[in-house]
Structure formats: C-alpha cells, structure tokens
Scaffold this motif. Sequence first.
Motif, PDB file in Angstrom:
ATOM      1  N   ASP A  61      -1.134 -20.291  44.373  1.00 42.38           N
ATOM      2  CA  ASP A  61      -2.094 -21.369  43.897  1.00 42.38           C
ATOM      3  C   ASP A  61      -2.228 -22.352  45.024  1.00 42.38           C
ATOM      4  O   ASP A  61      -1.588 -23.275  45.212  1.00 42.38           O
ATOM      5  CB  ASP A  61      -1.528 -21.964  42.593  1.00 42.38           C
ATOM      6  CG  ASP A  61      -2.655 -22.800  41.965  1.00 42.38           C
ATOM      7  OD1 ASP A  61      -3.716 -23.134  42.680  1.00 42.38           O
ATOM      8  OD2 ASP A  61      -2.655 -23.111  40.802  1.00 42.38           O
TER       9      ASP A  61
ATOM     10  N   THR B 130       3.296 -20.481  42.451  1.00 46.66           N
ATOM     11  CA  THR B 130       2.281 -19.498  42.317  1.00 46.66           C
ATOM     12  C   THR B 130       1.306 -19.922  41.174  1.00 46.66           C
ATOM     13  O   THR B 130       1.405 -20.906  40.357  1.00 46.66           O
ATOM     14  CB  THR B 130       3.095 -18.089  42.122  1.00 46.66           C
ATOM     15  OG1 THR B 130       3.511 -18.269  40.438  1.00 46.66           O
ATOM     16  CG2 THR B 130       4.075 -17.711  43.016  1.00 46.66           C
TER      17      THR B 130
ATOM     18  N   ASN C 174      -3.069 -13.439  50.457  1.00 45.02           N
ATOM     19  CA  ASN C 174      -2.098 -14.143  49.456  1.00 45.02           C
ATOM     20  C   ASN C 174      -1.329 -13.178  48.545  1.00 45.02           C
ATOM     21  O   ASN C 174      -1.435 -13.205  47.420  1.00 45.02           O
ATOM     22  CB  ASN C 174      -2.978 -15.148  48.600  1.00 45.02           C
ATOM     23  CG  ASN C 174      -2.298 -16.206  47.833  1.00 45.02           C
ATOM     24  OD1 ASN C 174      -1.002 -16.273  48.008  1.00 45.02           O
ATOM     25  ND2 ASN C 174      -2.956 -16.614  46.894  1.00 45.02           N
TER      26      ASN C 174
ATOM     27  N   LYS D 200       0.751 -14.641  45.707  1.00 41.25           N
ATOM     28  CA  LYS D 200      -0.274 -15.245  44.670  1.00 41.25           C
ATOM     29  C   LYS D 200      -0.076 -16.718  44.607  1.00 41.25           C
ATOM     30  O   LYS D 200       0.099 -17.474  43.770  1.00 41.25           O
ATOM     31  CB  LYS D 200      -0.071 -14.455  43.148  1.00 41.25           C
ATOM     32  CG  LYS D 200      -0.211 -13.049  43.204  1.00 41.25           C
ATOM     33  CD  LYS D 200      -1.801 -12.758  43.561  1.00 41.25           C
ATOM     34  CE  LYS D 200      -2.177 -11.451  43.134  1.00 41.25           C
ATOM     35  NZ  LYS D 200      -1.494 -10.454  44.259  1.00 41.25           N
TER      36      LYS D 200
END
Length: 555
Positions: A157, A227, A152, A155
């Motif tokens: 979510d 993100t 990831n 980043k």
Amino acid sequence: MLSDVEIAQGAKVEKISAAAAKLGLSEDDLEFYGKFKAKISPDVWKRVEKNSDGKLILVTAITPTPAGEGKTTTSIGLADAFARLGKKICVALREPSLGPCFGIKGGAAGGGYAQVVPMEDINLHFTGDFHAITTAHNLLAAVVDNHLHQGNELKIDSRRVVWKRVLDLNDRALRNVIVGLGGKINGVPRESGFDITVASEMMAILCLAKNFSDLKERLGKIIAAYTFDGAPVTADDLKVTGSLALLLKDAIKPNLVQTLEGTPALIHGGPFANIAHGCNSVTATKYALKLADVVVTEAGFGADLGAEKFLDIKCRMSGLRPDAVVIVATIRALKMHGGVNKKNLAEPNVEAVERGLENLEKHIENVQGFGLPAIVALNDFPTDTAEEISAVEKICAAKNVRFARSKVFAQGGAGGIELARKVEESFDDEKNFKFTYEDDLSLTEKISAVAKKIYGADGVTFLPAAKKQLAEIEKLGFGKLPVCIAKTQYSLSDDATKLGRPKNFVVTVREVKISAGAGFVVVLSGNIMTMPGLPKRPAAEQIDITPDGIISGLF
C-alpha cells in the motif's frame, strides 16, 4: 585559552598503534585509516571473548541547557585520570553527527584538554560509518519505490510505506516531501520525507547488533511498508538483506582513536538520545570491557533520555550492567534551571543554584532507582563561587551520593583524579540493578512507567492515531519489546520550556512505530522532530579551511 580545534591541532600524539598497544593489540589487529585512526579486526574478538570484563562506568548528565554541561569532556577526562592512576583504561563514545556539527551544538569530541583526536576527522567523515548507514538506509527506500514501480508484486500500500530516506544533516525542508513526480517513468507518486541519519533504524541496528550475523538477522526484520491487507513487508521480503549487510560490513567494526593524553578510545555508532536510543555500539562497549580493566562510556543528553535508554534498552539486550553512574552538572546549568537568563550566568546566585538543584535531585533519584551508585561530577567554571559549590555538595550529601569537582577541561586527566577516586570507591557499593519496567507489561504500561518513574509525569495521554498504532503493534506480536521514547532533551517533561523539575504535567504521545530490526518500539512525544532544522546562525557560517588544510571554527 586556545579553542578546542587549536588545542587538538597543536597536540603531539603518537600513531594509533601506540594506543592500541596499551590494550594489548598489535598492528595485525588493526585496519588502518591513516596514521591516527583504525578499525579493530573481527578476529580480535575470538582471542578476547573469554577475558573477564572490566568495570563499566556510565556517564550521564542533568537536563541539558544552552549553558553546557560537558558530559563528553568529563568522560574523556575521567578516562585520562584513570590512566594517570595506572589503570588499563578505555573510553567508549558515540560518533558525532554532521547535523549538530554544522548546526548549533557543534562537534562531540570533548573540549579543552580533554578531547579525542584527530578531532577534525572524528567530527567530520571519520571512517565513513555514517555514510555507509545512510547509503544502506536509502538503498532500502529505493528498492521499495522500485518495487511499486515494477508492478508491486507484494501488494504494498503506497500510503503505508513507513521507510523514509535519511541524510546526516539538519534540513527542515526535507521533513515532508513528495516522491515519484514527473510522469510514469519516474515512479509512483506518494508522500514521504527524510529523517536525520542518527534517527535511522539502521543506526540502532548497527549499535545493538552483537556481531555480523546478528546484524544481518536484524536487517532482514526491518519493516519498510505494509500491504493493503495490513501485513508488514520486510527487507527479507524485498530480498535486499544481503546487500544491506554488505554495505555495513566495515561499519560494524569499532573505530580506535585516542585522547590527547594517549588513552585508547573506541568511537562507534551515534544515535541521538532525544530521537533514538542514544548509546554507542554494543560491539565497541564489549570489546572495551574485554580489553581494559576500566571502561568509561556515555549516553546522550540527560539521565532521563540517554541513561534510561542505555539501562532499559542496551543493557536489556546485551546483558551489560554498569558498576557506577556519573551525573555531570555545572553551576551555570543549575542556575538556568533555577530561572536565570543565560546572559546573567556569571553573576553569583546561590538561591538560583538551590532552585536548580531540583533537577539534579531527580536525576540522582532516577539512577538510584535503577539500583546503581551515583557520583555527581561538577564541571568547574571560573565564575563558580565557594557558596554555590557548597550548595551542590550539601544536596549530594543529603542524597547519599559521592561528589567531586571536575577540572578536566582546563587540566586534562590531572583535573579528574578526584573524580576517578570517587568512582573507584563506588565499585564496592552494593548494587541491585533493575529495569524501569518488565518485558511482560503492555506497551502502554511501559510508556507510562517511563513517564511516571523517570520524567515525574502524572500520566500519559495517547492521541487517537497513537492508540490505533499501539493496538496494531500489539496485534502484530511486538508488544513485549522495550520502548524508545523520543522526547525533548531540554526538559524532564515533553515541553522544552519547563525547566528544573516540572510537576503536574502529562506526557502526550502522538505517534508510535515499530523498529522490528532494532528490537524496540519508537514512541514520539510532544513536538519532537526526527529531522532537526538549522538555527538562524548555524555553526556552518563560522567554519573554514585554508588552502593548506588548516581548519578553523570547528568546536
């Protein structure tokens, strides 16, 4: 009378090169998919792009009912009628989805003696465009989940992955799923789901792209996730734009087939109008306008859906402007809008027709509100009475619109001559085209404009989640985009039970999302689903094929 598939199977049609020749195309301009289907080479555009455009006719309809209206049938029959009048004509339609084909609606290749052929191929896998779109869409989904699994770096979510997977079938069990189960090796567990392929942003992008370069640019802008800081993550960020474009390299080329009478037909792209923007591709429409003197195209469902999106989205992005709009209606459908049960539609009932005419009136007003001439086409049924037909003629006269009966289902192009002549007359009418809303309005104002002006609503209620999403979309800089409202096709309102011309209602917006690549904001109203379900008795139960390849039950 023979079934649609029996009529299509019994037709004697020439090879596709003969239909191509009517548009001035040679075999060198085609990429063949057998004897009766072909894609048009991109090289053709370089030769024809400076040609003057032909006349563009948009075919729409009243609010659809289970009684049927026959919009695609009328479009095809109207094109055949223009051909009989000696016009250089082309019809430009959407590709059918397998979802309704095996569900409840059936195929979308016309009906009776106003069909495009090969009907079975068009309604099934055709030239593989939908499979390419499905694969491209799901590749992006797979890359997102792989990115989560592989560390990831961006980043992302995992709770804000907005790119679902798609399938070109109706399957309610896939609306909500959990992916990544089975341990660490199988990825990151998260909630997701499936939409039907025709609701995919990939489909919208294919249909709105001006050319391959524009397609690729739009693909790169797709927002797949956000993100932890709320920043969008695009296909460009995930470095897969090139792969997505590669998968669509053939799908962007328009498909050429023909009607039963040999009229050229470009069938390309297929977004639903209730959950997407409901129009065939800009590419196919523009090719048709450069190759023919008259072009007939259609937009899905009623004028409150497909026609509104054709005019407010497709025309806004492409510069297209229709010269006339045909509104298709049937006595049977008007009776249903007037409160008659489907089993009683064969019984004469002028009063019910008159009540149902409120629906037709609203669609006429909407078309006229865009500054365009409207022509009402009444699709003939044997049970129609002279008194019922007269009631429709009277309302058309009162609204100052032309009226014609359409008999193309039973007679093919010969049954559309009256309609073709009325449409041709309208080409000389004054036009003052205008959108429902301007770009500089807020998204809330645009949604309200469509709800009030087109649907006839008193206003719009935005649920808390939708308000939050609208604020975020505006903050990200997408507030100037047009809106694509997902709404039930069965009512002018967002409540499918409200037939006729509903009054004193408010549209409820429950979710709003950005389709940055397509270039519009998707607005979900009421309880509309982006993955339909199958009915209790799906059409799939009636369809069969014999060992020697004869198909039955397809309609």
